[in-house]
Every structure is written in structure tokens, then in C-alpha cells.
Design an enzyme around this catalytic site. Sequence first.
Site, PDB file in Angstrom:
ATOM      1  N   SER A  74      -8.303 -14.274   5.014  1.00 59.58           N
ATOM      2  CA  SER A  74      -9.392 -15.267   5.025  1.00 59.58           C
ATOM      3  C   SER A  74      -9.277 -16.250   3.845  1.00 59.58           C
ATOM      4  O   SER A  74     -10.098 -16.230   2.930  1.00 59.58           O
ATOM      5  CB  SER A  74     -10.767 -14.592   5.074  1.00 59.58           C
ATOM      6  OG  SER A  74     -10.910 -13.514   4.193  1.00 59.58           O
ATOM      7  N   SER A 132      -1.928 -11.267   1.049  1.00 56.63           N
ATOM      8  CA  SER A 132      -1.233 -10.175   1.726  1.00 56.63           C
ATOM      9  C   SER A 132      -0.706  -9.188   0.679  1.00 56.63           C
ATOM     10  O   SER A 132      -0.133  -9.594  -0.331  1.00 56.63           O
ATOM     11  CB  SER A 132      -0.068 -10.751   2.537  1.00 56.63           C
ATOM     12  OG  SER A 132       0.673  -9.705   3.115  1.00 56.63           O
TER      13      SER A 132
HETATM   14  P1  ADP Z   1      -3.332  -5.873   2.355  1.00 55.43           P
HETATM   15  O1  ADP Z   1      -4.095  -5.100   3.403  1.00 55.43           O
HETATM   16  O2  ADP Z   1      -4.236  -6.619   1.415  1.00 55.43           O
HETATM   17  O3  ADP Z   1      -2.270  -6.740   2.952  1.00 55.43           O
HETATM   18  P2  ADP Z   1      -2.176  -3.309   1.699  1.00 55.43           P
HETATM   19  O4  ADP Z   1      -3.395  -2.463   1.601  1.00 55.43           O
HETATM   20  O5  ADP Z   1      -1.388  -3.217   2.964  1.00 55.43           O
HETATM   21  O6  ADP Z   1      -2.570  -4.835   1.395  1.00 55.43           O
HETATM   22  O7  ADP Z   1      -1.185  -2.979   0.475  1.00 55.43           O
HETATM   23  C1  ADP Z   1      -1.660  -2.827  -0.855  1.00 55.43           C
HETATM   24  C2  ADP Z   1      -0.665  -2.020  -1.701  1.00 55.43           C
HETATM   25  O8  ADP Z   1      -1.126  -2.022  -3.060  1.00 55.43           O
HETATM   26  C3  ADP Z   1      -0.552  -0.578  -1.282  1.00 55.43           C
HETATM   27  O9  ADP Z   1       0.795  -0.185  -1.417  1.00 55.43           O
HETATM   28  C4  ADP Z   1      -1.449   0.146  -2.318  1.00 55.43           C
HETATM   29  O10 ADP Z   1      -1.055   1.478  -2.544  1.00 55.43           O
HETATM   30  C5  ADP Z   1      -1.237  -0.696  -3.561  1.00 55.43           C
HETATM   31  N1  ADP Z   1      -2.360  -0.647  -4.549  1.00 55.43           N
HETATM   32  C6  ADP Z   1      -2.225  -0.371  -5.860  1.00 55.43           C
HETATM   33  N2  ADP Z   1      -3.418  -0.407  -6.504  1.00 55.43           N
HETATM   34  C7  ADP Z   1      -4.328  -0.686  -5.564  1.00 55.43           C
HETATM   35  C8  ADP Z   1      -5.746  -0.863  -5.594  1.00 55.43           C
HETATM   36  N3  ADP Z   1      -6.448  -0.734  -6.729  1.00 55.43           N
HETATM   37  N4  ADP Z   1      -6.380  -1.150  -4.455  1.00 55.43           N
HETATM   38  C9  ADP Z   1      -5.667  -1.304  -3.293  1.00 55.43           C
HETATM   39  N5  ADP Z   1      -4.324  -1.164  -3.179  1.00 55.43           N
HETATM   40  C10 ADP Z   1      -3.657  -0.859  -4.310  1.00 55.43           C
END
Ligand code: ADP
Length: 191
Positions: free
Chosen positions: A85, A13
Site C-alpha cells: 500500500s 516488500s
Molecule cells: P513482507 O510481508 O512485508 O513482504 P515478510 O514478512 O515476508 O515481509 O518478510 C520479513 C522478513 O523479515 C522475515 O524473514 C522475518 O523473519 C524478518 N524479520 C526480522 N525482524 C522482523 C520483525 N521485527 N518483524 C517482522 N519481520 C522481521
Amino acid sequence: MSQGFTLWFTGLSGAGKTTLTNALVPQLRARGVRVEVLDGDEVRTNLSKGLGFSKEDRDTNIRRIGYVSRLLARNGVGVIAAAISPYREIRDEVRGAVEADGATFVEVFVKASLDTLVARDVKGLYKKALAGEIKQFTGVSDPYEEPLNPELVVESDSETVEESAAKILARLEELNLIAAARQAEKAGAAL
Ligand code: ADP
């Protein structure tokens, strides 16, 4: 019709699955891919409403996402599945099902250290999980099995969103699943 595929994000997460999905959708559409998204959080509010976080319920949730992505991918859709997953065996089962229908399964491990995720705490969940307020929280009090042979690893600890998204697009190009960027620009210009 372009070849269907399932781009399967796995990771803890807050690792970046949803963020990368949102970044990729317009870029894939610009390359002529018909895209559909199955986001874990969203699926849990409709298709998997009522399921919890036991191993059994998690497996059921992932199998459902896998089933829908299989139906779509075999009809030429580029599916993005973004769910934690956590179990390798179920991810591999979904891979097998997608591939059995002639579509391509592209597993992308969205990797970030727990320290980063706790510091980031996008949804405020790690704080609660570490305080024991959320049981069975993946990476804290529930297992996460890293992929052994993913098609790609993106490291959101050290890469920007743009860099990670570009790596994924490049991998899809390499696998001949999307047109190269130059062709996409031309297609865009022709619209
Ligand atoms: P998930 O869907 O895996 O739970 P989110 O997309 O909701 O995660 O959150 C990821 C966080 O990490 C966001 O705040 C995003 O801006 C930050 N982040 C920083 N670097 C990256 C990257 N390279 N790829 C994806 N998210 C990133």
C-alpha cells in the site's frame, strides 16, 4: 460482540508484514478476537487477479482490500491487512471508509531500511529489481510514501518479531480493541 477494527500494515516488500500477521493471528484469537487476514500477495492471486503494478492497478488493489476489510470490521471482525500500500492518499481513503462505519483503523508502518531489505531479500526480488529485471518495484523503481501519522511504527531493522508483535498488541490494548494479556490468559484458562 467485540468492536471491529482494521489493523493495516504498510511497508516495503520484505519489511515484515506477513511475518507479523502470522505472529499476531494466534495471539489475537487467544484474546477472543475473530480474526480475518487479507494478505497482499494472496489477494493478488484471487480478488485482484490480473491487476498489475501501475499506480492505477495498485490503487484498485488497495481499494478492494479496503472494501472487504470495511465489510468485515463493521461486523466485529479484527481484520489484518498486509499489503505494501505505497500511496498515502489511498490508505487515508480506506481509513475514512472503515471509520465511517464505526470501526477503528490502526495503521502500522513496518519500517526497515532499503539496505536491510536488500540484504534480507526474502523473496529474491530486490536482486532482480536492482538489476532492472523487475519494473516498478516499490522502493527501488517505484514510489513508497511513508505514513505521516501512523498509530504505530515497528522497526524490523532493530526489533525481533516478538518485540514488534508485542508492541502492536500493546497498542491494540491501549486503543481498547483487545483484552489485556492477563484477562486473555484467564479467558484461555476458562476454555
Ligand atoms: P513482507 O510481508 O512485508 O513482504 P515478510 O514478512 O515476508 O515481509 O518478510 C520479513 C522478513 O523479515 C522475515 O524473514 C522475518 O523473519 C524478518 N524479520 C526480522 N525482524 C522482523 C520483525 N521485527 N518483524 C517482522 N519481520 C522481521
